[in-house]
Design an enzyme around this catalytic site. Structure first.
Site, short mmCIF file in Angstrom:
data_model
loop_
_atom_site.label_atom_id
_atom_site.label_comp_id
_atom_site.label_asym_id
_atom_site.label_seq_id
_atom_site.Cartn_x
_atom_site.Cartn_y
_atom_site.Cartn_z
CG ASP A 1 -1.60 -1.29 1.52
OD1 ASP A 1 -1.96 -1.98 0.55
OD2 ASP A 1 -1.76 -1.64 2.70
CD GLU B 1 -8.65 -3.47 -0.68
OE1 GLU B 1 -9.35 -3.70 0.32
OE2 GLU B 1 -7.70 -4.20 -1.02
O1 FUB Z 1 -2.43 -3.90 3.59
C1 FUB Z 1 -3.68 -4.10 4.18
C2 FUB Z 1 -4.81 -3.96 3.21
O2 FUB Z 1 -4.51 -4.70 2.04
C3 FUB Z 1 -5.06 -2.56 2.70
O3 FUB Z 1 -5.79 -1.76 3.57
C4 FUB Z 1 -5.79 -2.88 1.46
O4 FUB Z 1 -5.90 -1.82 0.57
C5 FUB Z 1 -4.99 -4.02 0.91
O5 FUB Z 1 -3.89 -3.61 0.14
#
Ligand code: FUB
Length: 325
Positions: free
Chosen positions: A39, A209
């Site tokens: 991320d 997301e």
């Molecule tokens: O790294 C944790 C979670 O995985 C993030 O919040 C999401 O976007 C995904 O990449």
């Protein structure tokens, strides 16, 4: 056998982290630094590139953040433990997906914590502040900034966008819903929209997301991740709009797995330096299947003559050195 496999994986990660030199040109190499980091939020502060990633590890071990700085995209310095759960008293696991913005000489670091599953749990999106990009960061509010589900959006994966008129918007949300809010310039709370609402849903088709926004030639490029982050088909798609409010009509996928390079490519950010656009993202090496085996990479992003983003070609060499000074 297991030992041999782990040995091979670590060796593969090490080899791919060495910067490349081709015809006397230095390249970043991919991944750009060692360790499992996901991320990545990439930004430029003054004369340095900075990357703020999630430490990609089992949930209860996710109790701190590191960040990385570079003056040329090739040589990276690690800044350890810039924020952790000893400072954020309401956080106890899954400190995820940072975003950072500078305003009036202060650095505001946004993160999510605890991976809350309903409104009764403690956690959500928090904000911390520091005088320097490398921290140490202090909890700004002593409590989360957003700790409930609005419009079905899990309070994670925030990105803060400053528009040309100085307004700060935050886009955020997991569980296939994306909200935007207008955020105060001291980041202590929100400013209602003209219709009196605070949380406006702007979810595009297929959104999962990891929202991100940048502006180019007067257009708003809104990007997000699709698929499941634990699997191979995680990917990035985008829309182009005339306003920060959308509508965000999906145009297509621009980053996805490549059977010759890596799987699970997603949750990205974009660094713009003059006419260069860099996409910073995480991906899973072909040797790996563990959900947390995610490494931070960089590649160039380009546009066609109509302003559409060309599909990104993931590489092992990364990008050419680009000293900021
Ligand atoms: O790294 C944790 C979670 O995985 C993030 O919040 C999401 O976007 C995904 O990449």
């Amino acid at each position: 056998m297991k030992k041999l496999f782990i040995g091979c994986s670590v060796f593969a990660l090490f080899i791919s982290c060495i910067s490349f030199r081709q015809k006397n040109v230095l390249y970043s190499g991919n991944p750009i630094f060692q360790g499992w980091y996901a991320d990545p939020e990439g930004v430029v502060f003054d004369d340095k590139y900075w990357i703020y990633p999630t430490v990609s590890c089992p949930y209860t071990e996710g109790v701190y953040f590191d960040c990385f700085s570079s003056s040329d995209l090739v040589h990276w310095e690690k800044h350890s433990n810039i924020l952790d759960t000893t400072e954020i008293k309401w956080a106890w696991q899954t400190m995820w997906a940072p975003a950072i913005v500078e305003n009036n000489g202060k650095y505001y670091f946004f993160f999510s914590a605890n991976d809350i599953q309903n409104d009764d749990q403690v956690g959500g999106i928090g904000v911390a502040v520091a005088d320097r990009p490398q921290g140490p960061f202090k909890d700004l509010l002593g409590k989360p900034l957003i700790d409930k589900f609005y419009n079905g959006a899990q309070p994670i994966d925030q990105f803060v966008f400053k528009d040309d008129d100085g307004t700060f918007y935050m886009y955020y949300g997991g569980w296939r819903h994306c909200n935007m809010v207008k955020i105060k310039s001291d980041f202590t709370g929100f400013i209602p929209f003209d219709d009196g609402s605070i949380f406006k849903e702007v979810t595009p088709e297929n959104y999962v997301e990891g929202p991100f926004m940048f502006k180019r030639k007067g257009k708003y490029y809104f990007m997000w991740s699709e698929g499941g982050w634990t699997g191979p088909d995680y990917r990035v798609a985008y829309a182009i709009a005339d306003s920060p409010f959308g509508p965000f009509k999906r145009i297509g996928t621009i980053l996805e797995q490549d059977p010759d390079i890596a799987t699970g490519a997603g949750h990205h950010s974009v660094i713009i330096v003059k006419d260069k656009y860099y996409i910073i993202y995480h991906r899973r090496p072909l040797t790996e299947t563990d959900q947390f085996s995610r490494a931070t990479c960089i590649d160039e992003m380009s546009f066609d003559e109509n302003g559409f983003i060309n599909p990104i070609k993931m590489t092992f060499e990364g990008v050419k050195a680009n000293p900021l000074k």
